[in-house]
Design an enzyme around this catalytic site. Structure first.
Site, PDB file in Angstrom:
ATOM      1  N   THR A 122       0.821  -1.212   0.000  1.00 56.57           N
ATOM      2  CA  THR A 122       0.000   0.000   0.000  1.00 56.57           C
ATOM      3  C   THR A 122       0.853   1.259   0.000  1.00 56.57           C
ATOM      4  OG1 THR A 122      -1.516   1.270   1.405  1.00 56.57           O
ATOM      5  CG2 THR A 122      -0.112  -0.284   2.531  1.00 56.57           C
ATOM      6  N   ASP A 123       0.268   2.365  -0.463  1.00 57.42           N
ATOM      7  CA  ASP A 123       0.955   3.662  -0.376  1.00 57.42           C
ATOM      8  C   ASP A 123       1.006   4.173   1.066  1.00 57.42           C
ATOM      9  OD1 ASP A 123      -1.756   4.310  -0.064  1.00 57.42           O
ATOM     10  OD2 ASP A 123      -1.821   5.765  -1.696  1.00 57.42           O
ATOM     11  N   GLU A 124       0.187   3.558   1.950  1.00 54.64           N
ATOM     12  CA  GLU A 124       0.113   4.077   3.318  1.00 54.64           C
ATOM     13  C   GLU A 124       1.423   3.881   4.086  1.00 54.64           C
ATOM     14  OE1 GLU A 124      -3.613   3.317   5.331  1.00 54.64           O
ATOM     15  OE2 GLU A 124      -4.658   3.147   3.412  1.00 54.64           O
ATOM     16  N   LYS A 158       1.960  -3.399   7.379  1.00 53.78           N
ATOM     17  CA  LYS A 158       2.261  -3.593   5.953  1.00 53.78           C
ATOM     18  C   LYS A 158       3.736  -3.206   5.678  1.00 53.78           C
ATOM     19  CE  LYS A 158      -0.074  -4.620   2.943  1.00 53.78           C
ATOM     20  NZ  LYS A 158      -0.414  -5.955   2.362  1.00 53.78           N
ATOM     21  N   TYR A 178      -2.207  -0.535  10.923  1.00 55.57           N
ATOM     22  CA  TYR A 178      -2.299  -1.202   9.618  1.00 55.57           C
ATOM     23  C   TYR A 178      -1.064  -0.920   8.772  1.00 55.57           C
ATOM     24  CZ  TYR A 178      -3.438  -1.618   4.641  1.00 55.57           C
ATOM     25  OH  TYR A 178      -3.381  -1.888   3.297  1.00 55.57           O
TER      26      TYR A 178
HETATM   27  P1  NAD Z   1      -9.632  -7.407   1.899  1.00 60.87           P
HETATM   28  O1  NAD Z   1      -9.629  -7.167   3.366  1.00 60.87           O
HETATM   29  O2  NAD Z   1     -10.861  -7.125   1.103  1.00 60.87           O
HETATM   30  O3  NAD Z   1      -9.241  -8.928   1.602  1.00 60.87           O
HETATM   31  C1  NAD Z   1      -8.228  -9.610   2.312  1.00 60.87           C
HETATM   32  C2  NAD Z   1      -8.436 -11.105   2.072  1.00 60.87           C
HETATM   33  O4  NAD Z   1      -7.372 -11.810   2.751  1.00 60.87           O
HETATM   34  C3  NAD Z   1      -9.752 -11.632   2.646  1.00 60.87           C
HETATM   35  O5  NAD Z   1     -10.370 -12.479   1.708  1.00 60.87           O
HETATM   36  C4  NAD Z   1      -9.319 -12.419   3.889  1.00 60.87           C
HETATM   37  O6  NAD Z   1     -10.183 -13.518   4.162  1.00 60.87           O
HETATM   38  C5  NAD Z   1      -7.927 -12.890   3.471  1.00 60.87           C
HETATM   39  N1  NAD Z   1      -7.060 -13.151   4.620  1.00 60.87           N
HETATM   40  C6  NAD Z   1      -6.887 -12.364   5.721  1.00 60.87           C
HETATM   41  N2  NAD Z   1      -6.001 -12.952   6.553  1.00 60.87           N
HETATM   42  C7  NAD Z   1      -5.590 -14.110   5.954  1.00 60.87           C
HETATM   43  C8  NAD Z   1      -4.667 -15.126   6.300  1.00 60.87           C
HETATM   44  N3  NAD Z   1      -3.991 -15.084   7.468  1.00 60.87           N
HETATM   45  N4  NAD Z   1      -4.483 -16.149   5.450  1.00 60.87           N
HETATM   46  C9  NAD Z   1      -5.177 -16.220   4.277  1.00 60.87           C
HETATM   47  N5  NAD Z   1      -6.074 -15.299   3.907  1.00 60.87           N
HETATM   48  C10 NAD Z   1      -6.273 -14.238   4.726  1.00 60.87           C
HETATM   49  O7  NAD Z   1      -8.387  -6.573   1.340  1.00 60.87           O
HETATM   50  P2  NAD Z   1      -8.189  -5.908  -0.084  1.00 60.87           P
HETATM   51  O8  NAD Z   1      -8.727  -4.546  -0.056  1.00 60.87           O
HETATM   52  O9  NAD Z   1      -8.593  -6.862  -1.126  1.00 60.87           O
HETATM   53  O10 NAD Z   1      -6.595  -5.771  -0.081  1.00 60.87           O
HETATM   54  C11 NAD Z   1      -5.759  -6.779  -0.654  1.00 60.87           C
HETATM   55  C12 NAD Z   1      -4.314  -6.368  -0.448  1.00 60.87           C
HETATM   56  O11 NAD Z   1      -4.089  -5.103  -1.071  1.00 60.87           O
HETATM   57  C13 NAD Z   1      -3.914  -6.206   1.010  1.00 60.87           C
HETATM   58  O12 NAD Z   1      -2.619  -6.698   1.174  1.00 60.87           O
HETATM   59  C14 NAD Z   1      -3.963  -4.702   1.246  1.00 60.87           C
HETATM   60  O13 NAD Z   1      -3.057  -4.317   2.243  1.00 60.87           O
HETATM   61  C15 NAD Z   1      -3.542  -4.204  -0.119  1.00 60.87           C
HETATM   62  N6  NAD Z   1      -4.048  -2.857  -0.460  1.00 60.87           N
HETATM   63  C16 NAD Z   1      -5.384  -2.593  -0.483  1.00 60.87           C
HETATM   64  C17 NAD Z   1      -5.839  -1.325  -0.842  1.00 60.87           C
HETATM   65  C18 NAD Z   1      -7.311  -0.985  -0.940  1.00 60.87           C
HETATM   66  O14 NAD Z   1      -7.639   0.153  -1.270  1.00 60.87           O
HETATM   67  N7  NAD Z   1      -8.220  -1.919  -0.684  1.00 60.87           N
HETATM   68  C19 NAD Z   1      -4.922  -0.317  -1.139  1.00 60.87           C
HETATM   69  C20 NAD Z   1      -3.576  -0.611  -1.080  1.00 60.87           C
HETATM   70  C21 NAD Z   1      -3.148  -1.888  -0.756  1.00 60.87           C
HETATM   71  P1  TYD Z   2     -10.956   3.893   3.863  1.00 58.04           P
HETATM   72  O1  TYD Z   2     -11.875   3.453   2.782  1.00 58.04           O
HETATM   73  O2  TYD Z   2     -11.081   3.274   5.223  1.00 58.04           O
HETATM   74  O3  TYD Z   2      -9.453   3.732   3.311  1.00 58.04           O
HETATM   75  P2  TYD Z   2      -8.035   4.237   3.965  1.00 58.04           P
HETATM   76  O4  TYD Z   2      -8.223   4.613   5.364  1.00 58.04           O
HETATM   77  O5  TYD Z   2      -7.187   2.994   3.815  1.00 58.04           O
HETATM   78  O6  TYD Z   2      -7.589   5.372   3.093  1.00 58.04           O
HETATM   79  O7  TYD Z   2     -11.095   5.441   4.025  1.00 58.04           O
HETATM   80  C1  TYD Z   2     -10.885   6.329   2.936  1.00 58.04           C
HETATM   81  C2  TYD Z   2     -10.976   7.730   3.471  1.00 58.04           C
HETATM   82  O8  TYD Z   2     -12.329   7.976   3.873  1.00 58.04           O
HETATM   83  C3  TYD Z   2     -10.121   7.951   4.702  1.00 58.04           C
HETATM   84  O9  TYD Z   2      -9.584   9.274   4.650  1.00 58.04           O
HETATM   85  C4  TYD Z   2     -11.108   7.831   5.853  1.00 58.04           C
HETATM   86  C5  TYD Z   2     -12.399   8.331   5.260  1.00 58.04           C
HETATM   87  N1  TYD Z   2     -13.644   7.710   5.803  1.00 58.04           N
HETATM   88  C6  TYD Z   2     -14.691   8.532   6.215  1.00 58.04           C
HETATM   89  O10 TYD Z   2     -14.637   9.775   6.127  1.00 58.04           O
HETATM   90  N2  TYD Z   2     -15.827   7.936   6.695  1.00 58.04           N
HETATM   91  C7  TYD Z   2     -15.953   6.577   6.801  1.00 58.04           C
HETATM   92  O11 TYD Z   2     -16.992   6.078   7.303  1.00 58.04           O
HETATM   93  C8  TYD Z   2     -14.861   5.753   6.369  1.00 58.04           C
HETATM   94  C9  TYD Z   2     -14.955   4.242   6.455  1.00 58.04           C
HETATM   95  C10 TYD Z   2     -13.725   6.365   5.865  1.00 58.04           C
END
Ligand code: NAD
Ligand code: TYD
Length: 354
Positions: A132-134, A162, A158
Site C-alpha cells: 500500500t501507499d500508506e 504492511k 495497519y
Molecule cells: P480485503 O480485506 O478485502 O481482503 C483480504 C483477504 O485476505 C480476505 O479475503 C481475507 O479472508 C484474506 N485473509 C486475511 N487474513 C488471511 C490469512 N492469514 N491467510 C489467508 N487469507 C487471509 O483486502 P483488499 O482490499 O482486497 O486488499 C488486498 C491487499 O491489497 C492487502 O494486502 C492490502 O493491504 C492491499 N491494499 C489494499 C488497498 C485498498 O484500497 N483496498 C490499497 C492498497 C493496498
Molecule cells: P478507507 O476506505 O477506510 O481507506 P483508507 O483509510 O485505507 O484510506 O477510508 C478512505 C478515506 O475515507 C479515509 O480518509 C477515511 C475516510 N472515511 C470517512 O470519512 N468515513 C468513513 O466512514 C470511512 C470508512 C472512511
C-alpha cells in the site's frame, strides 16, 4: 499455474476473476475467509476446472508447503492481509499476526519450495507482494506524490504492519535471492468492495436512508485507483517486473473525501433517486475524525509507466459510475455480507442503530 492468497477479498477476488477472463492459466486461491473474505465473490468459478479454492491461513506452513509441492505454481501473489485502518485502531493484534507473522511464514514456505526447484523454474519463479501507499506516511497539500524512493513513515497499526511485511519481502530477496516483486498501490475502489470502506459504505448507507459518515472536515485526500486497473498493473509487473524492485500503482485521481461522497450522491440521484425527491447529500453527516488520520496520499506511478508501459484505463468519473451501477445491480452479494459480523462492526465504529 499461479497461487493467489487472499483471493476471496476485494482486490484478490477481482484479480482472480479478471485473470481467468484474460487467460486460461489455472489459479489456486488460498484464503482464510476472515470477515473480509467472501466465497460468493468467486461463485461464478464454481465448476471451472481452471480454479481451485482452498480455505486456509498463509501462516500455516504445512498447508502452504503441501499446496506448493502438489501444484508447483510458477508464481505466488500475496494479497492476504488485514486491510482496514479503523479495525487496526480498535485491535492491532490480528494485523501483526497476519501481515507480519503470516507474511514471514509464507515467505519461509515459498523459500523452501523455491530453493528446491530445477534451475529453469527457479529463475522464472516470482513472489509478488501487494502493498500500500500508506507505508510512506502522509503528505502535505503541496508535497509531490510518493515515489518508490520515499522513506517509509507508517502512521497506523495497519500501515506499520504492511511496512514490516514489505521489509521482510525485501530482505528475503537480498538475503536469500528469492525473486520478489512489491507493488504499493493507492486506494482501490470497484465491485466486491467490503462495505466498511468509504465508497461502498456511502453507497449502501445512502440507499438504506442512513447517515453518510464523513470523518473530521472531509478534506483528507486519497488517490483513487479502479480495481481492474490495479489488476492489470499486477499482471504487468508479474510479467515484466525486475526481481527486487518495487512499483507504485496509482490512478492519478486525487480527491478529497467530501468530493467523493458528493459524487456518489449525485450519481445515485440520477440512477436511483430517493423516493421523497430529496438529494442523497442531505444524509451527509460529519463525525469524529479517525485518530492519527493521514491527511493526504498521492502516488507517482511514472516508474511503472516508463519501465513497463502501464497506465490506468479508468478516470475517477468512469470508474465511480461503474462502481455505483455494480452495487445497484448486485444487491444479493451485498445482503449476504451485511448481516452478522458486519452489523457488530458498524455498531462498534459508528454507534448502535446506525
Ligand atoms: P480485503 O480485506 O478485502 O481482503 C483480504 C483477504 O485476505 C480476505 O479475503 C481475507 O479472508 C484474506 N485473509 C486475511 N487474513 C488471511 C490469512 N492469514 N491467510 C489467508 N487469507 C487471509 O483486502 P483488499 O482490499 O482486497 O486488499 C488486498 C491487499 O491489497 C492487502 O494486502 C492490502 O493491504 C492491499 N491494499 C489494499 C488497498 C485498498 O484500497 N483496498 C490499497 C492498497 C493496498
Ligand atoms: P478507507 O476506505 O477506510 O481507506 P483508507 O483509510 O485505507 O484510506 O477510508 C478512505 C478515506 O475515507 C479515509 O480518509 C477515511 C475516510 N472515511 C470517512 O470519512 N468515513 C468513513 O466512514 C470511512 C470508512 C472512511
Amino acid at each position: 499455474m499461479i497461487l493467489v492468497t487472499g483471493g476471496a477479498g476485494f482486490i484478490g477476488g477481482n484479480f482472480v476473476l479478471d485473470w481467468l477472463v484474460q487467460q486460461d492459466e489455472p489459479v489456486i486461491t488460498l484464503d482464510k475467509l476472515t470477515y473480509a473474505g467472501n466465497r460468493d465473490t468467486l461463485k461464478s468459478l464454481d465448476g471451472d476446472a481452471r480454479h481451485l479454492f482452498v480455505q486456509g491461513d498463509i501462516g500455516d506452513r504445512d498447508l502452504v508447503g503441501q499446496l506448493l509441492a502438489t501444484h508447483q505454481p510458477r508464481a505466488v501473489i500475496n494479497f492476504a492481509a488485514e486491510s482496514h485502518v479503523d479495525r487496526s485502531i480498535h485491535g492491532p493484534g490480528d494485523f501483526i499476526q497476519t501481515n507480519v507473522v503470516g507474511t514471514f511464514n509464507l515467505l519461509e514456505s515459498v523459500r523452501a519450495y523455491w530453493v528446491a526447484l530445477p534451475a529453469e523454474q527457479k529463475t522464472a519463479f516470482r513472489f509478488l507482494h501487494v502493498s500500500t501507499d500508506e507505508v510512506y506516511g502522509t503528505l502535505e497539500a503541496d508535497d509531490p506524490p510518493f515515489t518508490e524512493t520515499n522513506t517509509y513513515e507508517p502512521n497506523s497499526p495497519y500501515s506499520a504492519s504492511k511496512a514490516a511485511s514489505d521489509h521482510l519481502v525485501r530482505a528475503w530477496h537480498h538475503t536469500y535471492g528469492l525473486p520478489v516483486l512489491t507493488t504499493n498501490c493507492s486506494n482501490n475502489y470497484g465491485p466486491y468492495h467490503f462495505p466498511e470502506k468509504l465508497i461502498p459504505l456511502v453507497i449502501l448507507n445512502a440507499l438504506a436512508g442512513k447517515p453518510l459518515p464523513v470523518y473530521g472536515d472531509g478534506q483528507q485526500v486519497r488517490d483513487w485507483l479502479y480495481v481492474t486497473d490495479h489488476c492489470s498493473a499486477i499482471r504487468r509487473v508479474l510479467e515484466a517486473g525486475t526481481p527486487g524492485e518495487t512499483y507504485n500503482v496509482g490512478g492519478w485521481n486525487e480527491k478529497p473525501n467530501l468530493d467523493v461522497v458528493h459524487t456518489i450522491c449525485t450519481l445515485l440521484d440520477e440512477l436511483q433517486p430517493r423516493s421523497d425527491g430529496n438529494a442523497y447529500s442531505a444524509q451527509i453527516t460529519f463525525v469524529q475524525d479517525r485518530p492519527g488520520h493521514d491527511r493526504r496520499y498521492a502516488i507517482d506511478a511514472r516508474k511503472l509507466e516508463r519501465e513497463l508501459g502501464w497506465k490506468p484505463a479508468e478516470t475517477f468519473e468512469s470508474g465511480i459510475r461503474k462502481t455505483v451501477a455494480w452495487y445497484l445491480a448486485n444487491q444479493d452479494w451485498v445482503s449476504n455480507i451485511t448481516s452478522g459480523a458486519y452489523r457488530s462492526w458498524v455498531d462498534k465504529q459508528y454507534g448502535a442503530g446506525q
